[in-house]
Every structure is written in structure tokens, then in C-alpha cells.
Write an enzyme that holds these catalytic residues in place. Structure first.
Site, short mmCIF file in Angstrom:
data_model
loop_
_atom_site.label_atom_id
_atom_site.label_comp_id
_atom_site.label_asym_id
_atom_site.label_seq_id
_atom_site.Cartn_x
_atom_site.Cartn_y
_atom_site.Cartn_z
CB CYS A 222 0.46 2.46 -9.53
SG CYS A 222 -0.74 1.34 -8.97
CB CYS A 393 13.49 4.70 -20.60
SG CYS A 393 14.38 4.43 -19.14
#
EC number: 2.7.7.-
Length: 436
Positions: A222, A393
Site C-alpha cells: 500500500c 525517487c
């Protein structure tokens, strides 16, 4: 008009409290002829009059059941709420994680005041407020081969609300060895799936469905893939429904057929059920000649980490990586214009929060360029094989992949990855950027 003294008012208030306490005790008392308290009859009345529940007989099945829930997150929270509301007698909660602010949009047992608290303790407090007739036990531990059997043995049914293949295989294996039924589900993004494993110890188990685990790099969490709260909540609620059906004996050995239920919330809500194969005779856990026994699990012979594998994020050398501190002091503060910063997060991530001088090229697009510097120049006109490139990132994982691509395929010599990614930079260097 007669004035009432403060002493009299205080005495009246005390008498009211004593009266309420006595009334509560009276409601809670069981008659010798009644299997539940009068308060419980009133609480569960709307449920008991549904024909499929078999009335008081079905309610007593719930009251006498012991259900273990692994994980008090997006799936576990709604499942726990509805199981507690339905009147499950004993509920166990296994979770060693703490409540984080990022959990609250979907983990509905917890609230802002519980941030930092153990999830299992937060869940216990909420359940006690919802239904004081439920006995809640908490296990603030990470489930593994050394403690699973000791915990599971105290329960009748297990709900697997976890999000890792390692734990799913462990839960299924232990349940098979103890003859327990597992209600298993998973969810990510706007989708979820649910199945019942080892029903009444007749299978199939998780290994019957998936004898080989998925590649480690194909499994998202998640945290990485995101999740829509109501979608995961609906799957968790369906877990509670399936648990009640198992306890009510709606399913029997004669009528139960293995299934996989798949839910998708976007763009249109769909719910599909697929027939699955039954127990496999060659299954290493529940088959005719099982190798995955209790002794093998508890001794550590069954290596779940080795079986499921793990992602390899050590793609860059130490010389190819820099800390967020070095990036700030040696690049941003000193010579921001002397380097090219490529942010390889997906565009919808980038749009939430980013450095103003960053150029967004998602890692998938970078892979698709096949090492062509000309195609890269369409996004970064001033790039060359002599450029100084920094790659960023979210957590410092995809940026390592991008660093390898830029060096090995695009032949850019000076490429550095920022360790820990954008979020590490926010945590350590600049809290003004939104962290999602």
C-alpha cells in the site's frame, strides 16, 4: 421558588450514577434460563431475527467463537469492527506496527489521537467502546515461525489481513497443521480479492492455489502502490461476512466450493467470483505426503524468506550513491544549475510534491527509451554523456534502477542516486515539502 443547595445537587447526582450502575448490573445479569444477558438480547436482536442466522442458536455460535485477526490495517479494521459488533466472543489481534497519520484515511479503527500507539492496542480500545461483551486479546509481535503456533492454538478461525506473501504462506501452513479455517484477503489500489482456505481442514490451502510465489519485484505494498480507503474497507467488510457464514455453518463440507472473489472499485464497481481448484494431492502442506509439518515450520526448516525471495535494491555501488545531506550542501546550496535532477516517480506522485528544478521522467518511460540519448534529449535537451546527473525517487529504490539504466544503457558517466529518496530528504533536510 425553593433553592436547592450544592450539597443536595451533588447527592442527587451521586444517586443517579448509582442507579445507572445498578440498572446496568441488572441488565447484564443472566437468568438461569437465559444463555445471554438481557442487554445482549437487545444488542443482537436485529441480527438474530434474520432467518439465515438461526436466531439464538447462531448468536451463541458467535459468542462461543474465538477469532484471530492478523493485521489491524486497511483490511483488519473493518473486519474487526463488524466481527466485534456481531458479538464474536473472543477476538485476538496480531500487529506490531504503530498507528501513523498516513493510515487514517483507510484504517477506520484508529483516529488522530492514536497516532504513535500500537495498532493492536488502539483496536482493542475501540472495540471495547463498541462492544464490552467481547473479550479482546492483543499480540504486539511480528508473526513468524517461532510464535505462530503458540498464538493460533488459542483460536478457532483465522483472518489473514496481511499484505506480504511471506506471511500469507506462513498463516496458511500453520492453519493447515492445526486444522483451522482461514479467511484470506488482500487489496491494493482500488482492487481486492478474497478466498476461504483450508475449510474445515479439507483444503485447499494457499499453496494449492499458489504453489510458487510471485516474483518479489512484482509485489507492491500500500505504501508503494497506494490504496483507496473505501475499496479496501469493502473487502475487509466482506471478510467479516464470510467469517460469519463459516461460524453460522452456512457453508458445509457438502456445499462449499473453493472460490476467489475479486472486487474492483474503479472505473465501475465490479464483483466477480471464480471457481478455484480443490485440495491438490501433491501439495507440500495439505497433500497426501506433506513436507511442511509443524516440526519443520517451528524448527525453521521452512525458510519463508528464501522461498518467497526479496527484492534486490543493492544495484549501485557506494560511489554511485550520495546522501540527502550531500545533495543539499554540495548541489542545491552551491551549484543547483550545474547538474540535472531527474525525478523518476510516476507523474501523479511528482505532481503532489517535487523540487522545482527536477525533470520528471518515470522509470517506466526511461526503460522504454532503450538507451537512446536522442529520445532522452526530448525531455532533457541539455543532457549529454558528460552531464552531471542526479536521480531521485520516493524511497531510493527505483532511482537505483534508473541510475543503472543511465550509466549502462545511455552511457552517461557521472550519475548519482540519492539514498533514501525524496522522503529521506524531506525528513532530514527540509520539512517544508509535502510528504504523502
Amino acid at each position: 421558588m425553593v433553592e436547592v443547595s450544592a450539597e443536595v445537587l451533588a447527592e442527587l447526582e451521586l444517586l443517579k450514577k448509582e442507579n445507572a450502575k445498578l440498572r446496568s448490573q441488572l441488565d447484564s445479569q443472566k437468568s438461569d434460563k437465559l444463555p445471554m444477558s438481557l442487554q445482549e438480547f437487545q444488542r443482537y436482536g436485529r441480527q438474530m431475527i434474520v432467518e439465515e442466522t438461526s436466531g439464538i442458536e447462531g448468536q451463541l455460535k458467535l459468542k462461543n467463537s474465538k477469532v484471530l485477526v492478523i493485521g489491524a490495517g486497511g483490511l483488519g479494521c473493518p473486519a474487526l469492527l463488524y466481527l466485534a459488533g456481531a458479538g464474536i466472543g473472543t477476538i485476538g489481534i496480531v500487529d506490531n506496527d504503530t498507528v501513523d497519520n498516513s493510515n487514517l484515511h483507510r484504517q477506520v479503527l484508529h483516529d488522530s489521537s492514536k497516532v504513535g500507539m500500537l495498532k493492536c492496542e488502539s483496536a482493542r480500545q475501540r472495540i471495547n467502546l463498541l462492544n464490552p461483551h467481547v473479550n479482546v486479546k492483543t499480540y504486539p509481535v511480528r508473526l513468524d515461525y517461532s510464535n505462530a503456533f503458540t498464538i493460533f492454538e488459542n483460536y478457532d478461525y483465522v483472518l489473514d489481513c496481511t499484505d506480504t506473501p511471506i506471511t500469507r504462506y506462513l498463516v496458511s501452513d500453520v492453519a493447515v497443521n492445526l486444522g483451522m479455517t482461514v479467511i484470506s484477503a488482500s487489496g491494493l489500489g482500488s482492487e481486492g480479492q478474497l478466498s476461504i482456505l483450508n475449510f474445515k481442514n479439507e483444503g485447499p490451502c494457499y499453496r494449492c492455489f499458489y504453489p510458487t510465489p510471485p516474483p518479489p519485484n512484482s509485489v507492491s505494498s500500500c505504501q508503494e502502490g497506494g490504496v483507496i480507503g473505501p475499496c479496501i474497507g469493502l473487502v475487509g467488510t466482506m471478510m467479516a461476512v464470510e467469517t460469519l457464514k463459516v461460524i453460522y455453518d452456512i457453508y458445509t463440507l457438502e456445499n462449499f466450493k473453493p472460490f476467489l472473489m475479486m472486487y474492483s472499485g474503479f472505473p465501475n464497481q465490479t464483483l466477480r467470483t471464480f471457481k478455484m481448484r480443490g485440495r491438490q494431492n501433491n501439495c507440500e502442506c495439505c497433500g497426501l505426503d506433506p513436507k511442511i509439518t509443524r516440526a519443520a515450520i517451528e524448527s525453521g526448516l521452512v525458510n519463508y524468506f528464501e522461498f518467497c525471495g526479496s527484492r534486490n535494491y543493492n544495484l549501485c555501488t557506494d560511489e554511485e550513491r550520495i546522501s540527502s545531506e550531500i545533495y543539499k550542501t554540495e548541489f542545491i546550496d552551491c551549484n543547483e544549475k550545474d547538474h540535472i535532477l531527474i525525478d523518476v516517480r510516476p507523474r501523479h506522485h511528482f505532481n503532489i510534491s517535487h523540487f522545482n528544478h527536477a525533470i520528471n521522467i518515470p522509470v517506466k518511460e526511461l526503460k522504454g527509451m532503450k538507451g537512446s540519448l536522442d529520445i532522452l534529449k526530448e525531455s532533457v535537451p541539455n543532457v549529454s554523456q558528460d552531464s552531471k546527473v542526479i536521480v531521485l525517487c520516493r524511497y531510493g529504490n527505483d532511482s537505483q534502477i534508473a541510475t543503472r539504466l543511465l550509466k549502462d544503457e545511455f552511457k552517461i558517466n557521472d550519475v548519482k542516486d540519492v539514498k533514501g529518496g525524496f522522503f529521506k530528504y524531506i525528513d532530514e533536510e527540509d520539512h517544508s515539502y509535502p510528504k504523502y
